[in-house]
Scaffold this motif. Structure first.
Motif, PDB file in Angstrom:
ATOM      1  N   GLU A 209     -32.964 -22.312 -32.751  1.00 52.48           N
ATOM      2  CA  GLU A 209     -33.861 -23.240 -32.178  1.00 52.48           C
ATOM      3  C   GLU A 209     -34.088 -23.401 -31.155  1.00 52.48           C
ATOM      4  O   GLU A 209     -34.773 -22.996 -29.955  1.00 52.48           O
ATOM      5  N   LEU A 210     -32.908 -23.295 -30.687  1.00 53.47           N
ATOM      6  CA  LEU A 210     -32.266 -23.332 -28.898  1.00 53.47           C
ATOM      7  C   LEU A 210     -33.023 -22.632 -28.529  1.00 53.47           C
ATOM      8  O   LEU A 210     -32.931 -22.781 -26.592  1.00 53.47           O
ATOM      9  N   TYR A 211     -32.451 -21.284 -28.751  1.00 58.02           N
ATOM     10  CA  TYR A 211     -32.945 -20.315 -27.463  1.00 58.02           C
ATOM     11  C   TYR A 211     -34.757 -20.175 -27.685  1.00 58.02           C
ATOM     12  O   TYR A 211     -35.265 -19.631 -26.847  1.00 58.02           O
ATOM     13  N   LEU A 212     -34.750 -20.280 -28.673  1.00 56.87           N
ATOM     14  CA  LEU A 212     -36.746 -20.483 -28.227  1.00 56.87           C
ATOM     15  C   LEU A 212     -37.531 -21.113 -28.001  1.00 56.87           C
ATOM     16  O   LEU A 212     -38.608 -20.814 -26.908  1.00 56.87           O
ATOM     17  N   LYS A 213     -36.383 -22.498 -28.005  1.00 57.38           N
ATOM     18  CA  LYS A 213     -37.555 -23.223 -26.547  1.00 57.38           C
ATOM     19  C   LYS A 213     -36.690 -22.750 -25.659  1.00 57.38           C
ATOM     20  O   LYS A 213     -37.675 -23.947 -24.564  1.00 57.38           O
ATOM     21  N   ARG A 214     -35.634 -22.161 -24.799  1.00 55.77           N
ATOM     22  CA  ARG A 214     -35.471 -21.677 -23.584  1.00 55.77           C
ATOM     23  C   ARG A 214     -36.861 -20.838 -23.737  1.00 55.77           C
ATOM     24  O   ARG A 214     -36.999 -20.736 -22.174  1.00 55.77           O
ATOM     25  N   LEU A 215     -37.067 -19.983 -24.615  1.00 53.97           N
ATOM     26  CA  LEU A 215     -38.085 -19.399 -23.884  1.00 53.97           C
ATOM     27  C   LEU A 215     -39.577 -20.339 -24.141  1.00 53.97           C
ATOM     28  O   LEU A 215     -40.364 -19.891 -23.091  1.00 53.97           O
TER      29      LEU A 215
END
Length: 482
Positions: A209-215
């Motif tokens: 989740e937190l990496y996809l939100k960084r995108l």
């Protein structure tokens, strides 16, 4: 004659069982095709009848009968053919014929053992019924229980349907780290390992989740990952340490829009996997084409035989909520927050009764650290869970994008962790830094692919849809030998 060879390097197969049936299935009894083929597969049966013998060989498309005659092979060749064992992987050459009894066959001129079976095969009539053996020796399960392959085909179809559905709507598939310096994106206990060169602990991801939100911060407005995630928790029919999850995020929408997207996606996957939207369950048929229900957690509890605690919650009377949970049979931990108590009450009273697709809209804030505050229910977030067949299939969020509020949520989670809750979220400073640059409002979801397949196929455990489930090691000492 049958050739003697120790594990040949290859075999030039020129036809599958289905090809032979398609090309020559209309031959008359006793007819010859003139078509010489090379076939290969696993021996299922061997039958000898004096001057003739037969063997059924199975390949990925079906079974083909090998027909051996003393007139072609001679006495030595027939003796060698009779030595074939059930389970051997063999190759054979011969002409496609129709026997006088009307059996399409390959009248062989030679066979070769490509890999002998050095273990006794299970009874072909009864297959492998021991569930422990089926999970531990999935290769054996696949050999003798053809229905096991249904789960393989279903997963492949589900993955293809997911990708097709999202890509048609402009989503981009990405890959994010499996090894993470902070285990974030979910409330769960992580697996920890150590990287020697960097001398740091790393965690197997519990969610991307937190990496996809960084995108999302970086301007990729529709993004998804079909991923493997890991949680160091219990094993049950609904839980496994390693699992497949789909996570997707879309900018400028909220969880109402995303719930509709997930509803459409579930229908698309069901149609691809089962051929339609009607699913047979122990509670009767469920038609996924019907609109999915949307209820609050309080409504779900009260409509399934539990107490109505909505007024107690809205007035802040958490003692009444605790008393209601105790009265419903929930064994409370004194360290649990009010939201955790309410969640446990919901799971004990309502969750397993929600067989038909239902979005439970709104979750307590103290167990939902990554979603925006609910616009109508104090102390709740806009976090919905899709429940089907009594299982949580997908959480859906209006994603929290305020870095100050996110920091407060992380701090609350870290206090819970310090108090002994090893499932509480860790604070991710790099993610907070990313949020400070601005993340657009967004809706997101995580769909448990294994759980959805379990429901669609009507099987009893996640292990039935996972090829190689994690099991407690078996105690045995059996080296490979003749």
């Amino acid at each position: 004659m049958t050739e003697s060879s120790s594990y040949p390097y290859s075999f030039d197969r020129t036809a599958l069982a289905v090809d032979i049936q398609t090309r020559h299935g209309s031959l008359e009894p006793g007819g010859e095709s003139g078509d010489v083929v090379h076939v290969a597969g696993r021996v299922r049966t061997v039958r000898t009848h004096g001057k003739v013998a037969f063997a059924d060989v199975e390949d990925p498309s079906g079974r083909v009968q090998l027909f051996a005659t003393i007139g072609v092979l001679g006495e030595d060749g027939m003796a060698s053919f009779a030595e074939l064992s059930v389970g051997d992987i063999v190759g054979a050459e011969g002409e496609v014929v129709m026997t006088r009894r009307g059996e399409l066959s390959v009248k062989i001129t030679s066979t070769v053992i490509l890999a002998p079976c050095r273990r006794s095969m299970p009874d072909s009539w009864h297959g492998v019924s021991d569930i422990e053996v089926r999970y531990r020796q999935r290769y054996l399960d696949l050999i003798v229980n053809p229905e096991t392959r249904v789960a393989i085909d279903a997963r492949a179809k589900a993955n293809a349907a997911i990708r097709s559905f999202l890509e048609a709507r402009g989503f981009i598939e990405v890959e994010t780290p499996l090894l993470q310096p902070v285990a974030g994106g979910a409330v769960a206990r992580p697996f920890v390992t150590h990287h020697n060169a960097l001398d740091i602990d790393l965690y197997l991801r519990i969610a991307p989740e937190l990496y996809l939100k960084r995108l999302l911060v970086g301007g990729i407005e529709k993004v998804y990952e079909l991923n493997r995630s890991f949680r160091n928790e219990g094993v049950s029919t609904q839980h496994t340490p390693e699992f497949t999850m789909l996570e997707a995020y879309e900018a400028y929408v909220d969880y109402h829009h995303t719930m509709s997207l997930v509803e459409e996606l579930v229908r698309a996957v069901a149609t691809e996997v089962t051929g339609g939207t009607s699913i047979e369950t122990s509670e009767g048929p469920i038609d996924l084409a019907e609109p999915f229900a949307r209820v609050t957690m309080f409504e779900a509890i009260a409509s399934n035989g539990g107490p109505d605690v909505s007024d107690a919650w809205s007035s802040g009377d958490h003692d009444e909520v605790r008393a209601a949970a105790t009265g419903a049979g929930v064994k409370l931990d004194p360290k649990w927050s009010p939201g955790k108590v309410l969640m446990e009450l919901f799971e004990a009273v309502a969750e397993k009764k929600l067989v038909r697709p239902t979005f439970v809209c709104g979750m307590p804030k103290d167990v939902s650290p990554l979603a925006k505050d609910h616009r109508a229910i104090d102390g709740f977030t806009e976090h919905a869970d899709l429940i089907i067949g009594g299982m949580e299939i997908a959480p859906i969020y209006s994603e929290l994008n305020d870095p100050d509020e996110q920091r407060r949520r992380f701090e609350a989670q870290m206090k819970a962790r310090a108090a002994g809750d090893d499932e509480a979220a860790m604070a991710d400073e790099d993610f907070l830094e990313a949020l400070a640059y601005g993340m657009p409002p967004a809706g997101g979801f995580g769909l448990g692919v294994d759980r959805l397949l379990r429901f669609l196929l009507g099987v009893g455990s996640l292990r039935d849809v996972i090829l190689f489930p994690i099991l407690k090691p078996e105690q045995k000492d059996s080296p490979v030998s003749d």
